[in-house]
Design a protein around this motif. Structure first.
Motif, short mmCIF file in Angstrom:
data_model
loop_
_atom_site.label_atom_id
_atom_site.label_comp_id
_atom_site.label_asym_id
_atom_site.label_seq_id
_atom_site.Cartn_x
_atom_site.Cartn_y
_atom_site.Cartn_z
N ALA A 203 0.83 -1.21 0.00
CA ALA A 203 0.00 0.00 0.00
C ALA A 203 0.86 1.26 0.00
CB ALA A 203 -0.93 -0.02 1.21
N ALA A 204 2.02 1.17 0.65
CA ALA A 204 2.90 2.34 0.76
C ALA A 204 3.85 2.50 -0.41
CB ALA A 204 3.71 2.26 2.07
N ASP A 205 4.18 1.38 -1.07
CA ASP A 205 5.17 1.40 -2.15
C ASP A 205 4.75 0.41 -3.24
OD1 ASP A 205 7.36 1.29 -3.83
OD2 ASP A 205 8.78 0.62 -2.31
N ARG A 206 4.46 0.89 -4.43
CA ARG A 206 3.95 0.03 -5.49
C ARG A 206 4.97 -1.01 -5.95
NH1 ARG A 206 5.24 1.29 -10.77
NH2 ARG A 206 3.21 0.51 -11.46
N MET A 207 6.26 -0.82 -5.62
CA MET A 207 7.27 -1.79 -6.01
C MET A 207 7.51 -2.86 -4.94
SD MET A 207 8.04 -1.16 -9.03
CE MET A 207 9.34 -2.39 -9.10
N ALA A 208 6.89 -2.72 -3.78
CA ALA A 208 7.14 -3.65 -2.68
C ALA A 208 6.72 -5.07 -3.03
CB ALA A 208 6.41 -3.19 -1.41
N GLY A 209 5.62 -5.22 -3.75
CA GLY A 209 5.16 -6.55 -4.15
C GLY A 209 6.13 -7.23 -5.09
N VAL A 210 6.72 -6.46 -6.00
CA VAL A 210 7.71 -7.01 -6.93
C VAL A 210 8.95 -7.45 -6.17
CG1 VAL A 210 9.23 -6.46 -8.87
CG2 VAL A 210 6.87 -5.63 -8.87
N GLU A 211 9.44 -6.59 -5.29
CA GLU A 211 10.65 -6.90 -4.53
C GLU A 211 10.45 -8.13 -3.65
OE1 GLU A 211 13.33 -5.50 -5.17
OE2 GLU A 211 12.89 -3.53 -6.03
N ALA A 212 9.30 -8.23 -3.02
CA ALA A 212 9.03 -9.36 -2.14
C ALA A 212 8.98 -10.66 -2.92
CB ALA A 212 7.72 -9.14 -1.37
N ALA A 213 8.33 -10.65 -4.08
CA ALA A 213 8.21 -11.86 -4.90
C ALA A 213 9.58 -12.30 -5.41
CB ALA A 213 7.26 -11.62 -6.07
N CYS A 214 10.40 -11.36 -5.87
CA CYS A 214 11.73 -11.71 -6.37
C CYS A 214 12.60 -12.27 -5.26
CB CYS A 214 12.39 -10.49 -7.01
SG CYS A 214 11.58 -9.94 -8.55
N ALA A 215 12.51 -11.67 -4.06
CA ALA A 215 13.27 -12.19 -2.92
C ALA A 215 12.81 -13.60 -2.56
CB ALA A 215 13.11 -11.25 -1.73
#
Length: 250
Positions: A203-215
């Motif tokens: 909700a705070a950062d639109r790239m957080a979902g991408v970063e979490a999935a890649c990690a």
């Protein structure tokens, strides 16, 4: 041991494969194969067999998903026959999401689809989806398994250790594109454990979902517990490709 990245394609809901071709072209640099959903989330889409054929025409490997919800035995045999004509020989059989309108077709189950395909399409590789629960015995007869999307590497590895099988198992990883997307998943997918902290980060950062999935993909590779991952990048496939390129470039 090799670690495969199987990328799920967003299937077209209109008779235009331009977006599909762009996804294939972008992700083919890192993906070992592509999964094509079948009437995704209860909406009509272009045949998964036809799109798998398109993947192969572009030099990739396609896995056609077929659900038991939308077909009877005759329709299933039609799909298998069409696949043979197109040279598509890898399938993932699933129960299917609840339809947005109309009723389920009750003629088929995942078990009966596996049994029928063994006779009708000898030589084809048949996969089944597995939930985060004890694995039914009939699914152990599949050639590969796709573990349900999850957001905890620890839970996925624990499931793998509790359900030993001698076939490749691919852990499900999904990019959360937005807070709305995350809350929709949490309310509609059974047994999913989606941390509230991750939803808040998205909700705070639109790239957080991408970063979490890649990690998560990299952590699952490091665990050594799986043959690979089934990655669902949704609309964020460009961002995913750029972040995983160094780790998976072929």
């Amino acid at each position: 041991m090799s670690f495969e990245l199987i990328c799920e394609i967003e299937p077209p809901t209109k008779p235009d494969l331009t977006h599909v071709r762009h996804q294939i072209g972008t992700m083919s640099k890192i993906a070992h194969s592509f999964l094509i959903p079948d009437n995704h989330i209860g909406r009509a889409t272009v045949s998964s067999v036809a799109v798998a054929h398109e993947v192969q025409a572009m030099g990739g490997r396609g896995i056609a998903c077929l659900n038991s919800r939308d077909r009877n035995l005759l329709g299933f045999r039609r799909d298998l026959l069409t696949a043979q004509a197109y040279g598509v020989d890898q399938f993932l059989f699933v129960y299917g999401d609840k339809p947005t309108s109309g009723n389920r077709t009750s003629d088929l189950t995942v078990r009966s689809m596996i049994e029928e395909a063994r006779e009708f399409s000898p030589g084809a590789r048949l996969g089944a989806a597995a939930g985060m629960r004890p694995l039914p015995s009939f699914k152990r007869a599949a050639d590969f398994l796709f573990l349900q999307v999850g957001f905890s590497v620890v839970a996925q590895v624990r499931w793998r250790e509790a359900n030993p099988v001698d076939v490749p198992v691919y852990a499900g990883v999904m990019v959360l594109a937005s807070e709305r997307h995350a809350r929709m998943l949490a309310s509609t997918i059974p047994d999913i454990d989606l941390p509230e902290t991750l939803i808040e980060q998205v909700a705070a950062d639109r790239m957080a979902g991408v970063e979490a999935a890649c990690a998560q993909v990299l952590a699952l590779r490091e665990s050594g517990a799986f043959a690979g991952v089934h990655l669902v990048p949704v609309s964020r496939y460009r961002d995913v490709e750029s972040r995983l390129a160094a780790a998976f470039i072929k």
